[in-house]
Scaffold this active site. Sequence first.
Site, PDB file in Angstrom:
ATOM      1  N   TYR A 153       0.812  -1.211   0.000  1.00  0.00           N
ATOM      2  CA  TYR A 153       0.000   0.000   0.000  1.00  0.00           C
ATOM      3  C   TYR A 153       0.850   1.268   0.000  1.00  0.00           C
ATOM      4  O   TYR A 153       0.329   2.363  -0.216  1.00  0.00           O
ATOM      5  CB  TYR A 153      -0.956  -0.002   1.192  1.00  0.00           C
ATOM      6  N   ASP A 184       6.318  -6.837  -1.290  1.00  0.00           N
ATOM      7  CA  ASP A 184       5.096  -7.314  -1.927  1.00  0.00           C
ATOM      8  C   ASP A 184       5.239  -7.257  -3.447  1.00  0.00           C
ATOM      9  O   ASP A 184       6.336  -7.066  -3.984  1.00  0.00           O
ATOM     10  CB  ASP A 184       3.900  -6.509  -1.409  1.00  0.00           C
ATOM     11  N   LYS A 285       4.582 -14.636   1.486  1.00  0.00           N
ATOM     12  CA  LYS A 285       3.179 -14.300   1.278  1.00  0.00           C
ATOM     13  C   LYS A 285       2.758 -14.922  -0.044  1.00  0.00           C
ATOM     14  O   LYS A 285       3.187 -14.484  -1.126  1.00  0.00           O
ATOM     15  CB  LYS A 285       2.974 -12.783   1.254  1.00  0.00           C
ATOM     16  N   ASP A 287       0.102 -15.470  -2.656  1.00  0.00           N
ATOM     17  CA  ASP A 287      -1.095 -14.735  -3.039  1.00  0.00           C
ATOM     18  C   ASP A 287      -1.754 -15.354  -4.269  1.00  0.00           C
ATOM     19  O   ASP A 287      -1.121 -16.089  -5.032  1.00  0.00           O
ATOM     20  CB  ASP A 287      -0.721 -13.276  -3.312  1.00  0.00           C
ATOM     21  N   CYS A 328      -3.003 -15.963   1.073  1.00  0.00           N
ATOM     22  CA  CYS A 328      -3.810 -14.798   0.696  1.00  0.00           C
ATOM     23  C   CYS A 328      -4.510 -15.128  -0.622  1.00  0.00           C
ATOM     24  O   CYS A 328      -3.914 -15.758  -1.498  1.00  0.00           O
ATOM     25  CB  CYS A 328      -2.948 -13.551   0.543  1.00  0.00           C
ATOM     26  N   ARG A 343      -4.728 -14.508   5.333  1.00  0.00           N
ATOM     27  CA  ARG A 343      -5.567 -13.339   5.102  1.00  0.00           C
ATOM     28  C   ARG A 343      -7.016 -13.803   5.144  1.00  0.00           C
ATOM     29  O   ARG A 343      -7.401 -14.747   4.437  1.00  0.00           O
ATOM     30  CB  ARG A 343      -5.258 -12.709   3.751  1.00  0.00           C
ATOM     31  N   ASP A 347      -8.618  -7.279   0.166  1.00  0.00           N
ATOM     32  CA  ASP A 347      -7.678  -6.185   0.413  1.00  0.00           C
ATOM     33  C   ASP A 347      -8.412  -4.967   0.975  1.00  0.00           C
ATOM     34  O   ASP A 347      -9.537  -4.661   0.572  1.00  0.00           O
ATOM     35  CB  ASP A 347      -6.995  -5.760  -0.883  1.00  0.00           C
TER      36      ASP A 347
END
Length: 443
Positions: A153, A184, A285, A287, A328, A343, A347
């Site tokens: 972010y 990320d 992570k 995703d 995620c 997660r 988002d």
Amino acid sequence: MPFEPVAELSCDPRTVQIYEHGWQSWSPSGWYRPGDQPPRPTAPNHLVMAYRPEVNRPVEPLPPGVFQGEGLLAVADGDQVTVFAAATPDRVPTLRCEVRSDSVVITADGDVERRTGSYPDPNRALAEWASDFGARHGAVDTQVYGPGWCSWYAYWGKVTERDVMTDVRAIDDHELSVDLILLDEGYQSEIGDWLTTRDDFGSTVRLASDIRASGRRAGIWVAPFLVGAKSEVARRHPEWLVGDADAGHNWEQQQLILDVTHPGAAQHVTDVFTELCRQGYDHFKLDFIYAGAIEGRRHDQVDGIEAYRAGMSLIRDAVGENRILHGCGAPILPSVGLVDLMRVSPDTDPLVEPPSGDISQPGQHGARVTSRARDFLHGRFWANDPDCLIVRPEVQAREAWADHIERSPGLRLASDPIAALDDWGLARTRQLLTASSTDPVDA
């Protein structure tokens, strides 16, 4: 499989509530009244990337008064709560509940277990079910996770090595409590080409070394089952892709699916994660991993959930037991026993409401609602990830989002450029950068 009757329960339609549980991290979940209209996909791409496409295709809303849960659905009338759920993580039926004049009718397209009890709060029934399901199916022991900082972010897909290290230095300057630095999405040359970086990114090897030299752990984002149509993997190894299937459209290209049952693709997964471990990353992570469970034509004749669980096991074998797997965009029930962190919401976003109106898409509203509806998973399946703290001045309703993170027991990740924070944002970030709790959430 066709939907078959499971049960018919007497109820008062004026007081009955139905709990829908969504398929994956981003799928909406929550309790609803008979007159409510639960969130449904508003576009075909949302269906593929945030719901369960095999069950919902084509995009057509269920009739009013019909509710749907993926592997989990509950009915509460007064203090009487009945939970209907999958028997195992590798066979996850879709359940439907139709509200009639004085009863609800439950149907499912697979085997379902049922448990009924008296609870002053219906979430307590979900918590007891999760405790039992997790214990029977090898859920990980929940650990304490230190706070971290994530690049997403702050810099989105344009992140550079220099950006990350600028914030590492700012974290030091402000003496913020940060244990993990998570790189990320955005470093990779293409989706699927995880070991080659974007031309202007820098070096993942040097970045991991510099993060570790700062006294912190290095984490990295990977979407291990996605293969962008523009990638080198897709060009060189079409035989590694799941046939007659796609994972949606993103990054201005079609997203294809890696077939982990193909020996070459399986070795590729092992090689990628072995190399990232060698570089110094110990938090992964993972995703968009819903892709691994999408049905299609594979090298081995297995269903999507079996292929997904095989792929996740490949990753665990490659990284070992002492590194962190962080799911995620992940199928919830099929991931039990396979990830350490999960997660449990879509988002968040600087905006409260997603422009599409579909709360599976990025936005604070959907992230709050679905995360709270899944609090009961924390400490029973894994440690929950409610998504990142973002509190720079341009973030809408930043006070409410910070309050949500404060109430959440799981992982704390800040994701603002530290230099962009005003005095309030910096103080709130400092306050909320604390370790996660191992205690399950009780209703």
